[in-house]
Design a protein around this motif. Structure first.
Motif, PDB file in Angstrom:
ATOM      1  N   THR A  44     -43.142  15.860  68.769  1.00 44.64           N
ATOM      2  CA  THR A  44     -43.541  15.640  70.160  1.00 44.64           C
ATOM      3  C   THR A  44     -43.049  14.272  70.624  1.00 44.64           C
ATOM      4  N   ALA A  45     -42.944  14.135  71.929  1.00 44.07           N
ATOM      5  CA  ALA A  45     -42.699  12.834  72.554  1.00 44.07           C
ATOM      6  C   ALA A  45     -43.967  12.508  73.326  1.00 44.07           C
ATOM      7  N   GLN A  46     -44.712  11.533  72.848  1.00 43.99           N
ATOM      8  CA  GLN A  46     -45.971  11.190  73.488  1.00 43.99           C
ATOM      9  C   GLN A  46     -46.363   9.760  73.186  1.00 43.99           C
ATOM     10  N   ASN A  47     -47.279   9.256  74.002  1.00 41.14           N
ATOM     11  CA  ASN A  47     -47.864   7.932  73.798  1.00 41.14           C
ATOM     12  C   ASN A  47     -49.261   7.956  74.391  1.00 41.14           C
ATOM     13  N   THR A  48     -49.827   6.788  74.677  1.00 41.76           N
ATOM     14  CA  THR A  48     -51.190   6.767  75.201  1.00 41.76           C
ATOM     15  C   THR A  48     -51.276   7.344  76.614  1.00 41.76           C
ATOM     16  N   ARG A  49     -50.137   7.494  77.286  1.00 34.91           N
ATOM     17  CA  ARG A  49     -50.136   8.020  78.655  1.00 34.91           C
ATOM     18  C   ARG A  49     -50.069   9.541  78.708  1.00 34.91           C
ATOM     19  N   GLY A  50     -49.660  10.180  77.622  1.00 39.95           N
ATOM     20  CA  GLY A  50     -49.612  11.628  77.607  1.00 39.95           C
ATOM     21  C   GLY A  50     -48.427  12.167  76.832  1.00 39.95           C
ATOM     22  N   VAL A  51     -48.285  13.483  76.846  1.00 43.35           N
ATOM     23  CA  VAL A  51     -47.214  14.187  76.135  1.00 43.35           C
ATOM     24  C   VAL A  51     -46.116  14.544  77.137  1.00 43.35           C
ATOM     25  N   THR A  52     -44.884  14.173  76.830  1.00 38.69           N
ATOM     26  CA  THR A  52     -43.771  14.464  77.731  1.00 38.69           C
ATOM     27  C   THR A  52     -42.872  15.581  77.223  1.00 38.69           C
ATOM     28  N   ALA A  53     -42.906  15.869  75.925  1.00 39.70           N
ATOM     29  CA  ALA A  53     -42.072  16.944  75.389  1.00 39.70           C
ATOM     30  C   ALA A  53     -42.601  17.365  74.023  1.00 39.70           C
ATOM     31  N   ALA A  54     -42.345  18.625  73.657  1.00 35.83           N
ATOM     32  CA  ALA A  54     -42.743  19.140  72.351  1.00 35.83           C
ATOM     33  C   ALA A  54     -41.672  20.096  71.844  1.00 35.83           C
TER      34      ALA A  54
END
Length: 267
Positions: A44-54
């Motif tokens: 996944t592509a994510q951080n504390t702001r949310g998930v942008t891709a999986a």
């Protein structure tokens, strides 16, 4: 004589920010003095702001990871998190075969922020393949609603009803977590015989990213040690409250940061 170190396997997605997924599971296992292993189901592509891709991993590769571990290092407990696709759900079930008693399934379906972490049909695949293997299933309110195809629970009775539906569908025990409800956080355990309510302490914090991962992996760690289910849930909840209370000290991101998994070691 040195105590035996429990071994746990996390089967879940990868979170590059370290707050959820296999990264969070491994931290939790370490916090409970256990040896952690991981089979990755998705990037996944994510951080504390949310998930942008999986990006799901090929089912045969997921199965190969599990089989490699199971054939050499038999885990005392298994935590299953993000499964991503029905095909991966079936691959996991096939690779586990006659799984150990201590399987904790955290049915990750939709993140609080960002893109979906599950393809269409995953709810059915989880119910038919992985749910019967689990000693405990730990859906939050939204996941319990999706798995039972019922409206979002707003009361304890509605949470209990969803738990019963899932045990009727084959789960041995279901902990419906009610952290999203207003007021005192309440979790409801249904095991087919009775309903038990776990009361908690509300920790006011923005750092709630990965709390479901942390709770389910903490329960799995306690089960791996031989702790009974009720006591394992209680111990995991106390630990998570401490991890949430100490989370601000991590100073991570400007969104929803994770709990402080190692608060007890660093205090």
């Amino acid at each position: 004589m040195q105590a035996r170190i429990p071994k746990l396997l996390s089967i879940a997605g990868s979170d590059p920010s370290g707050g959820a997924g296999v990264q969070a599971d491994l931290k939790t296992f370490s916090a409970f003095s256990c040896y952690g292993m991981a089979a990755v189901t998705a990037l996944t592509a994510q951080n504390t702001r949310g998930v942008t891709a999986a990006f799901p991993v090929a089912p045969d590769i997921v199965a190969a990871q599990i089989e490699a571990v199971m054939s050499d290092i038999r885990p005392d407990a298994i935590k299953i998190g993000m499964v991503a696709t029905p095909e991966i759900a079936r691959a996991i079930a096939g690779a586990l075969g006659e799984a150990p008693l201590n399987v904790v399934l955290d049915p990750v379906l939709v993140p609080t922020q960002g893109v979906s972490l599950a393809l269409a049909g995953l709810e059915t695949a989880l119910s038919t393949t992985l749910l019967p293997l689990a000693r405990l299933v730990t859906p939050n309110l939204h996941e319990a609603s999706a798995l039972t195809d019922t409206p979002l629970a707003r009361t304890l009775d509605e949470m209990a009803a969803q738990g019963r539906l899932l045990t009727d569908a084959g789960a041995r025990a279901v902990l419906v977590t009610g952290g999203d409800l207003a007021g005192e956080p309440l979790d409801v355990l249904a095991d087919g015989a009775e309903i038990r309510v776990f009361h908690g302490r509300r920790v006011e914090t923005r750092h709630t990213h990965g709390t479901g991962c942390a709770l389910s992996s903490a329960i799995a760690a306690e089960l791996a040690k031989g702790t009974g289910l009720i006591d394992a849930i209680a111990a995991a909840k106390v630990w998570l409250e401490g991890a949430l209370a100490a989370a601000e000290a991590l100073e991570l991101g400007d969104g929803r940061g994770p709990p402080h998994h190692f608060f007890a070691m660093w205090s």
